[in-house]
Design a protein around this motif. Structure first.
Motif, short mmCIF file in Angstrom:
data_model
loop_
_atom_site.label_atom_id
_atom_site.label_comp_id
_atom_site.label_asym_id
_atom_site.label_seq_id
_atom_site.Cartn_x
_atom_site.Cartn_y
_atom_site.Cartn_z
N SER A 158 0.84 -1.15 0.10
CA SER A 158 -0.12 -0.01 0.13
C SER A 158 0.79 1.38 -0.14
CB SER A 158 -0.99 -0.05 1.15
OG SER A 158 -1.65 1.23 1.41
N SER A 159 1.92 1.21 0.76
CA SER A 159 2.83 2.28 1.02
C SER A 159 3.46 2.73 -0.50
CB SER A 159 3.79 2.36 2.09
OG SER A 159 4.78 1.46 1.81
N VAL A 160 3.65 1.53 -1.17
CA VAL A 160 4.49 2.02 -2.49
C VAL A 160 3.57 2.36 -3.45
CG1 VAL A 160 5.69 0.48 -4.17
CG2 VAL A 160 6.21 0.18 -2.12
N TRP A 161 2.40 1.55 -3.56
CA TRP A 161 1.34 2.01 -4.53
C TRP A 161 0.40 3.08 -4.48
CZ3 TRP A 161 1.97 0.11 -9.29
CH2 TRP A 161 2.75 -1.20 -9.44
N ALA A 162 0.34 3.49 -3.10
CA ALA A 162 -0.78 4.53 -2.90
C ALA A 162 -0.01 5.51 -2.24
CB ALA A 162 -1.85 4.00 -2.02
N ASN A 163 1.03 6.54 -3.03
CA ASN A 163 1.64 7.47 -2.34
C ASN A 163 0.77 8.56 -1.70
OD1 ASN A 163 4.50 7.35 -3.16
ND2 ASN A 163 3.65 6.57 -4.90
N GLU A 164 1.13 9.38 -0.79
CA GLU A 164 0.38 10.04 -0.14
C GLU A 164 0.10 11.46 -1.07
OE1 GLU A 164 2.28 11.17 3.62
OE2 GLU A 164 1.89 9.34 4.36
N GLN A 165 1.11 11.63 -1.96
CA GLN A 165 0.83 12.62 -3.10
C GLN A 165 0.60 12.16 -4.53
OE1 GLN A 165 4.55 15.06 -3.13
NE2 GLN A 165 5.59 13.32 -2.37
N GLU B 69 1.71 14.36 -9.83
CA GLU B 69 2.05 15.87 -10.27
C GLU B 69 2.73 16.60 -9.13
OE1 GLU B 69 -0.99 14.01 -10.95
OE2 GLU B 69 -0.68 13.87 -13.09
N GLN B 70 2.17 16.14 -8.01
CA GLN B 70 2.57 16.93 -6.92
C GLN B 70 4.06 16.06 -6.67
OE1 GLN B 70 -0.29 15.32 -4.06
NE2 GLN B 70 -0.99 17.57 -3.76
N TYR B 71 4.37 15.10 -6.88
CA TYR B 71 5.68 14.42 -6.75
C TYR B 71 6.75 15.16 -7.82
CZ TYR B 71 9.62 11.07 -5.90
OH TYR B 71 10.62 10.43 -5.65
N VAL B 72 6.33 15.42 -9.07
CA VAL B 72 6.94 16.16 -10.09
C VAL B 72 7.36 17.42 -9.58
CG1 VAL B 72 7.11 17.02 -12.41
CG2 VAL B 72 6.22 14.52 -11.98
N GLY C 248 8.68 4.19 -5.69
CA GLY C 248 9.08 4.17 -4.09
C GLY C 248 9.93 3.10 -3.79
N ARG C 249 9.87 2.12 -4.67
CA ARG C 249 10.96 0.94 -4.16
C ARG C 249 12.14 1.16 -4.27
NH1 ARG C 249 10.69 -4.79 -6.06
NH2 ARG C 249 11.02 -3.75 -8.19
N ARG C 250 12.72 2.12 -4.95
CA ARG C 250 14.39 2.45 -4.99
C ARG C 250 14.20 4.05 -5.13
NH1 ARG C 250 16.96 -1.09 -9.26
NH2 ARG C 250 14.68 -1.29 -10.21
N GLU C 251 13.40 4.69 -4.43
CA GLU C 251 13.36 6.25 -4.66
C GLU C 251 14.67 6.96 -4.47
OE1 GLU C 251 10.82 10.13 -3.22
OE2 GLU C 251 11.16 8.38 -1.80
#
Length: 323
Positions: A15-22, A25-28, A143-146
Motif C-alpha cells: 500500500s505504501s508503495v502503490w498509494a503515495n500520499e501525494q 503531479e505533486q511529486y514532480v 518508491g521501491r528505490r526512490e
C-alpha cells in the motif's frame, strides 16, 4: 497468527508503495524544486517536465521477474547465438581502426568493447523508447528505490543542462538506461567520452563515442589489457566448492589453483604466466554446472552489471569474436 501478521505487513508495504500520499503531479513538483536547488535552469526544467507522464509499464517491467531461471547451459546460447557472433565479427572488422585507436588510448581490448555493445543493445538496435525523464520520474515516484532513481533524475537533468542531447531525443529504457551502451545518467556524467574529437559525447548515435565511453568506464573501473577475463575450468572429484566466490580473501594465484587440481575445461593444465595473477572460482549455477576461474577484468564487468550471467555473456562473445 504469525502468517496473518506477515500478510498484513505485506499488504501495508504494498500500500505504501502503490498509494503515495501525494499525486504524481505533486511529486514532480518536488523533483522540479530539487532540480532548482541543483542549479538546473528554469528553461531546462520547463522543457524536461513539460509533458512528463507516469508510465505504469515501467513499474510493471521493474516488478516482473522471469518465472524460470535459466541455467548457463541454456542462457549462453540464447545470449550469444551464432548470428550475434557473426554480427560482432563483422562490426569488429568494420570499425577496427576506430576500435584499435580507442582501445590503445584506454587500455581495453577492442573485442570487449564490441561484446559489451552487442550484449547491452544488440549493437545499438535496442536502446529503449521511453522518455528518460518520464521513466525516472515514474520509478522514483513508485518508491521501491526512490533515492536511487531520484538521484538519476537529477543526473539526467544535468545532461540536458550541459546540452549533450535535445530533450525530444532523450530516450532510454524503462529504468532510464540510455544509448547504445545503456548508461544510467550518473554513469554518463562519470564516464561518457568523446571518441571522435567533435567535442560531444553522443552515446545515442555516434559509434566512436559509444566505444570510447564503454572503454573509459572499464578503464576507470580497473581494467587491465594484459589479461583476459578468465576461463571455464574443470574441478577434481571431491573438490571443496566452499572456496568459490569473488570476495577478496577467496582469490588465489593461478598456480595455487593448479596445485588444488583445477584444470582447463579440456583437462590441460592452467597456463603458467610470466607474472602469476589472482583468480577467483565461481559456480553461478552450482558445482554441477559450469565452473570458471575469473580474473580481475571479470570483476570489472560485474561493476558494469552485477549479474554473473551478463558478465559471462560478454566474456563468451568477446572470446568468439577473435576465434
Amino acid at each position: 497468527m504469525k502468517k496473518l501478521l506477515s500478510v498484513v505487513l505485506g499488504a501495508t508495504i504494498a500500500s505504501s508503495v502503490w498509494a503515495n500520499e501525494q499525486s504524481f503531479e505533486q511529486y514532480v513538483d518536488g523533483l522540479k524544486q530539487e532540480a532548482r536547488e541543483h542549479g538546473i535552469s528554469e528553461q531546462v526544467i520547463s522543457a524536461a517536465f513539460s509533458d512528463v507522464t507516469y508510465k505504469p509499464r515501467a513499474v510493471k517491467a521493474d516488478r516482473n521477474q522471469p518465472e524460470k531461471k535459466l541455467t548457463l547451459d541454456e542462457y549462453i546460447p540464447r545470449a550469444v547465438p551464432d548470428r550475434k557472433v557473426k554480427q560482432a565479427k563483422e562490426l569488429y572488422e568494420k570499425h577496427y581502426e576506430t576500435l584499435s585507436r580507442i582501445g590503445d588510448e584506454y587500455g581495453v581490448q577492442p573485442r570487449f568493447i564490441v561484446a559489451l555493445w552487442g550484449v547491452e543493445s544488440n549493437f545499438g538496435r535496442f536502446t529503449g523508447n521511453y522518455n528518460v525523464i518520464d521513466a525516472l520520474s515514474t520509478m522514483a515516484y513508485d518508491g521501491r528505490r526512490e533515492a536511487f532513481f531520484r538521484k538519476e533524475a537529477m543526473a539526467a537533468l544535468q545532461i540536458l543542462e550541459e546540452g549533450h542531447i535535445p530533450v525530444e531525443d532523450f530516450k532510454g529504457s524503462w529504468a532510464g538506461a540510455m544509448g547504445q551502451c545503456q548508461f544510467m545518467p550518473s554513469s554518463f556524467l562519470a564516464f561518457a567520452a568523446d571518441g571522435n574529437g567533435d567535442g560531444k559525447k553522443d552515446i545515442w548515435q555516434t559509434e566512436a563515442d559509444v566505444f570510447a565511453s564503454a572503454a573509459n568506464y572499464l578503464s576507470e573501473s580497473g581494467w587491465g589489457d594484459k589479461y583476459t577475463w578468465g576461463r571455464q575450468v574443470k574441478l577434481p572429484q571431491g573438490f571443496d566448492t566452499s572456496i568459490q566466490g569473488r570476495s577478496e580473501e577467496k582469490g588465489k594465484y593461478l598456480q595455487e589453483w593448479s596445485r588444488l587440481g583445477v584444470t582447463r575445461y579440456d583437462g590441460r593444465p592452467l597456463p603458467k604466466l610470466d607474472e602469476d595473477i589472482k583468480a577467483w572460482l565461481i559456480a553461478p549455477d552450482d558445482a554441477n554446472g559450469r565452473v570458471y576461474l575469473v580474473y580481475n577484468n571479470y570483476n570489472v564487468l560485474m561493476k558494469w552489471n552485477r549479474s554473473y550471467y551478463f558478465a559471462l555473456a560478454v566474456s563468451h562473445l568477446a572470446d568468439r569474436i577473435v576465434l
